[in-house]
Design a protein around this motif. Structure first.
Motif, PDB file in Angstrom:
ATOM      1  N   THR A  21       0.854  -1.187   0.000  1.00  0.00           N
ATOM      2  CA  THR A  21       0.000   0.000   0.000  1.00  0.00           C
ATOM      3  C   THR A  21       0.893   1.242   0.000  1.00  0.00           C
ATOM      4  N   ALA A  22       0.338   2.345  -0.488  1.00  0.00           N
ATOM      5  CA  ALA A  22       0.974   3.662  -0.326  1.00  0.00           C
ATOM      6  C   ALA A  22      -0.148   4.674  -0.352  1.00  0.00           C
ATOM      7  N   TYR A  23       0.118   5.825   0.257  1.00  0.00           N
ATOM      8  CA  TYR A  23      -0.953   6.825   0.391  1.00  0.00           C
ATOM      9  C   TYR A  23      -0.496   8.215  -0.030  1.00  0.00           C
ATOM     10  N   ASP A  24       0.795   8.340  -0.374  1.00  0.00           N
ATOM     11  CA  ASP A  24       1.297   9.675  -0.747  1.00  0.00           C
ATOM     12  C   ASP A  24       2.409   9.547  -1.779  1.00  0.00           C
ATOM     13  N   ALA A  25       2.864  10.711  -2.277  1.00  0.00           N
ATOM     14  CA  ALA A  25       3.842  10.726  -3.362  1.00  0.00           C
ATOM     15  C   ALA A  25       5.218  10.247  -2.897  1.00  0.00           C
ATOM     16  N   LEU A  26       5.628  10.677  -1.695  1.00  0.00           N
ATOM     17  CA  LEU A  26       6.970  10.332  -1.203  1.00  0.00           C
ATOM     18  C   LEU A  26       7.160   8.813  -1.135  1.00  0.00           C
ATOM     19  N   PHE A  27       6.228   8.140  -0.481  1.00  0.00           N
ATOM     20  CA  PHE A  27       6.360   6.684  -0.352  1.00  0.00           C
ATOM     21  C   PHE A  27       6.136   5.973  -1.691  1.00  0.00           C
ATOM     22  N   VAL A  48      -4.134   3.715   9.517  1.00  0.00           N
ATOM     23  CA  VAL A  48      -2.713   4.060   9.672  1.00  0.00           C
ATOM     24  C   VAL A  48      -2.405   5.534   9.392  1.00  0.00           C
ATOM     25  N   VAL A  49      -3.249   6.212   8.619  1.00  0.00           N
ATOM     26  CA  VAL A  49      -3.011   7.639   8.358  1.00  0.00           C
ATOM     27  C   VAL A  49      -3.947   8.512   9.197  1.00  0.00           C
ATOM     28  N   GLN A  50      -5.230   8.115   9.246  1.00  0.00           N
ATOM     29  CA  GLN A  50      -6.217   8.978   9.919  1.00  0.00           C
ATOM     30  C   GLN A  50      -6.384   8.653  11.406  1.00  0.00           C
ATOM     31  N   GLY A  51      -5.836   7.512  11.844  1.00  0.00           N
ATOM     32  CA  GLY A  51      -5.874   7.183  13.276  1.00  0.00           C
ATOM     33  C   GLY A  51      -7.211   6.673  13.784  1.00  0.00           C
ATOM     34  N   LYS A  52      -8.077   6.194  12.854  1.00  0.00           N
ATOM     35  CA  LYS A  52      -9.372   5.655  13.303  1.00  0.00           C
ATOM     36  C   LYS A  52      -9.205   4.186  13.699  1.00  0.00           C
ATOM     37  N   LYS A  53     -10.235   3.613  14.356  1.00  0.00           N
ATOM     38  CA  LYS A  53     -10.089   2.212  14.804  1.00  0.00           C
ATOM     39  C   LYS A  53     -10.455   1.212  13.713  1.00  0.00           C
ATOM     40  N   ASP A  54     -11.150   1.688  12.670  1.00  0.00           N
ATOM     41  CA  ASP A  54     -11.460   0.813  11.536  1.00  0.00           C
ATOM     42  C   ASP A  54     -11.537   1.652  10.263  1.00  0.00           C
ATOM     43  N   THR A  55     -11.935   1.008   9.153  1.00  0.00           N
ATOM     44  CA  THR A  55     -11.910   1.716   7.858  1.00  0.00           C
ATOM     45  C   THR A  55     -13.274   2.324   7.486  1.00  0.00           C
ATOM     46  N   LEU A  56     -14.258   2.159   8.356  1.00  0.00           N
ATOM     47  CA  LEU A  56     -15.636   2.474   7.961  1.00  0.00           C
ATOM     48  C   LEU A  56     -15.928   3.951   7.704  1.00  0.00           C
ATOM     49  N   SER A  57     -15.143   4.830   8.294  1.00  0.00           N
ATOM     50  CA  SER A  57     -15.439   6.262   8.119  1.00  0.00           C
ATOM     51  C   SER A  57     -14.691   6.881   6.938  1.00  0.00           C
ATOM     52  N   VAL A  58     -13.889   6.088   6.242  1.00  0.00           N
ATOM     53  CA  VAL A  58     -13.143   6.630   5.095  1.00  0.00           C
ATOM     54  C   VAL A  58     -14.136   6.996   3.977  1.00  0.00           C
ATOM     55  N   THR A  59     -13.952   8.176   3.390  1.00  0.00           N
ATOM     56  CA  THR A  59     -14.909   8.663   2.385  1.00  0.00           C
ATOM     57  C   THR A  59     -14.322   8.579   0.969  1.00  0.00           C
ATOM     58  N   GLU A  61     -14.011  11.117  -0.907  1.00  0.00           N
ATOM     59  CA  GLU A  61     -13.126  12.269  -1.038  1.00  0.00           C
ATOM     60  C   GLU A  61     -11.736  11.945  -0.482  1.00  0.00           C
ATOM     61  N   ASP A  62     -11.693  11.260   0.677  1.00  0.00           N
ATOM     62  CA  ASP A  62     -10.394  10.849   1.245  1.00  0.00           C
ATOM     63  C   ASP A  62      -9.645   9.976   0.235  1.00  0.00           C
ATOM     64  N   MET A  63     -10.347   8.980  -0.312  1.00  0.00           N
ATOM     65  CA  MET A  63      -9.695   8.019  -1.209  1.00  0.00           C
ATOM     66  C   MET A  63      -9.258   8.680  -2.517  1.00  0.00           C
ATOM     67  N   LEU A  64     -10.081   9.597  -3.023  1.00  0.00           N
ATOM     68  CA  LEU A  64      -9.715  10.285  -4.275  1.00  0.00           C
ATOM     69  C   LEU A  64      -8.473  11.146  -4.054  1.00  0.00           C
ATOM     70  N   TYR A  65      -8.411  11.812  -2.902  1.00  0.00           N
ATOM     71  CA  TYR A  65      -7.253  12.662  -2.592  1.00  0.00           C
ATOM     72  C   TYR A  65      -5.962  11.835  -2.575  1.00  0.00           C
ATOM     73  N   HIS A  66      -5.988  10.738  -1.833  1.00  0.00           N
ATOM     74  CA  HIS A  66      -4.759   9.931  -1.723  1.00  0.00           C
ATOM     75  C   HIS A  66      -4.436   9.214  -3.045  1.00  0.00           C
ATOM     76  N   THR A  67      -5.464   8.803  -3.775  1.00  0.00           N
ATOM     77  CA  THR A  67      -5.216   8.149  -5.070  1.00  0.00           C
ATOM     78  C   THR A  67      -4.554   9.135  -6.028  1.00  0.00           C
ATOM     79  N   LEU A 218       7.117  -1.557   7.341  1.00  0.00           N
ATOM     80  CA  LEU A 218       8.250  -0.719   7.736  1.00  0.00           C
ATOM     81  C   LEU A 218       8.382  -0.579   9.254  1.00  0.00           C
ATOM     82  N   GLY A 219       7.443  -1.168   9.989  1.00  0.00           N
ATOM     83  CA  GLY A 219       7.511  -1.062  11.450  1.00  0.00           C
ATOM     84  C   GLY A 219       7.194   0.339  11.939  1.00  0.00           C
ATOM     85  N   LEU A 220       6.334   1.048  11.207  1.00  0.00           N
ATOM     86  CA  LEU A 220       5.944   2.401  11.619  1.00  0.00           C
ATOM     87  C   LEU A 220       4.697   2.374  12.481  1.00  0.00           C
TER      88      LEU A 220
END
Ligand code: KIV
Length: 263
Positions: A21-27, A48-59, A61-67, A218-220
């Motif tokens: 997986t990757a979510y930004d340009a640098l990685f 892992v990016v937004q700090g929520k306990k699950d994936t259910l609140s991802v929108t 708009e969030d996915m389009l931005y990171h894509t 990466l152990g992050l």
């Protein structure tokens, strides 16, 4: 340049498919420099990016931005965008429209969770030229139905349903399927029963490929480490050490020195 036909060819040639997986340009650039040519913009970013306990609140708009960030930086990799919760469940029309939006921001492929319940979506998307990756097993958007992140397919009935779902996804036109947290033998049987590739995460070594969440690899991210994660680095520990040294050096007047100053 990695393409869908190239991805599928790897199964026939018995060459492992490596996905992270990757979510930004640098990685994205680092992943490509490492020679990995399939990137999933996973909705795992909710955790892992937004700090929520699950994936259910991802929108959407969030996915389009990171894509957009990942696809904008990728030079060769096949970019797969994960369809978030409620972006494909409501009806086929909405599912196709949302899938198409990912292609408009640079993804080549979309991924969605589920078996028989989503085959009409997969069929429609495929018919309109949108390649679809399926996702079966411990599908995180159904975490409440499973009562937690639990291995799926240990019981005979559930294993049979997963096998039937995999075949249904293939018949509907899915070009590949992620198998998450299922027993090794079941993943092997599904992989052998399909002509399309399987990509495993917690599904043993017999899948056609493997995928890991980058920050786990990466152990992050160490808040929740499933059994199937192998950290190949310990970047959280390195980051902590660097940040503590920086703080200490500023506090004690050791940074910046002459060489980090302008004259
Ligand atoms: O969201 C994600 O990162 C995923 C992978 C773990 C397969 O779906």
């Amino acid at each position: 340049m990695m393409t869908v036909p190239e991805f599928q060819k790897r199964k026939r040639e018995r060459k492992k498919i490596i996905v992270v997986t990757a979510y930004d340009a640098l990685f994205t650039r680092i992943v490509e420099e490492a020679g990995i040519d399939v990137i999933l913009v996973g909705d795992s970013l909710g955790v892992v990016v937004q700090g929520k306990k699950d994936t259910l609140s991802v929108t959407m708009e969030d996915m389009l931005y990171h894509t957009r960030l990942v696809a904008g930086a990728a030079q060769r990799a096949l970019v797969i965008a994960d369809m978030p919760f409620l972006s494909y469940q409501v009806n086929v029309d909405e599912a196709v429209r949302n899938a198409g939006r990912f292609l408009q921001v640079g993804a080549a492929v979309v991924k969605l969770e589920g078996g028989a319940a989503v085959t009409d979506r997969v069929e429609a998307m495929t018919r309109f030229g949108i390649p679809v990756m399926g996702h079966l097993g411990m599908t995180p958007q159904s975490v409440h139905r499973y009562g937690g992140y639990k291995v799926q397919g240990k019981e005979r009935d559930r294993a049979e349903t997963l096998m039937a779902d995999a075949k249904a996804l293939e018949s509907a036109g899915a070009f590949a399927i992620v198998l998450e947290a299922i027993p090794t033998n079941l993943a092997k049987a599904i992989t052998e029963a399909l002509t399309i590739p399987t990509v495993g995460i917690g599904a043993g070594p017999h899948c056609d490929g493997q995928v890991l969440v980058l920050y786990d690899l990466l152990g992050l991210f160490d808040e929740f480490v499933p059994k199937f994660v192998k950290p190949y680095a310990h970047l959280k520990a390195d980051a902590l050490q660097a940040l503590r040294r920086y703080k200490e050096e500023v506090e004690h007047g050791k940074f910046p020195t002459d060489s980090e100053s302008y004259h």
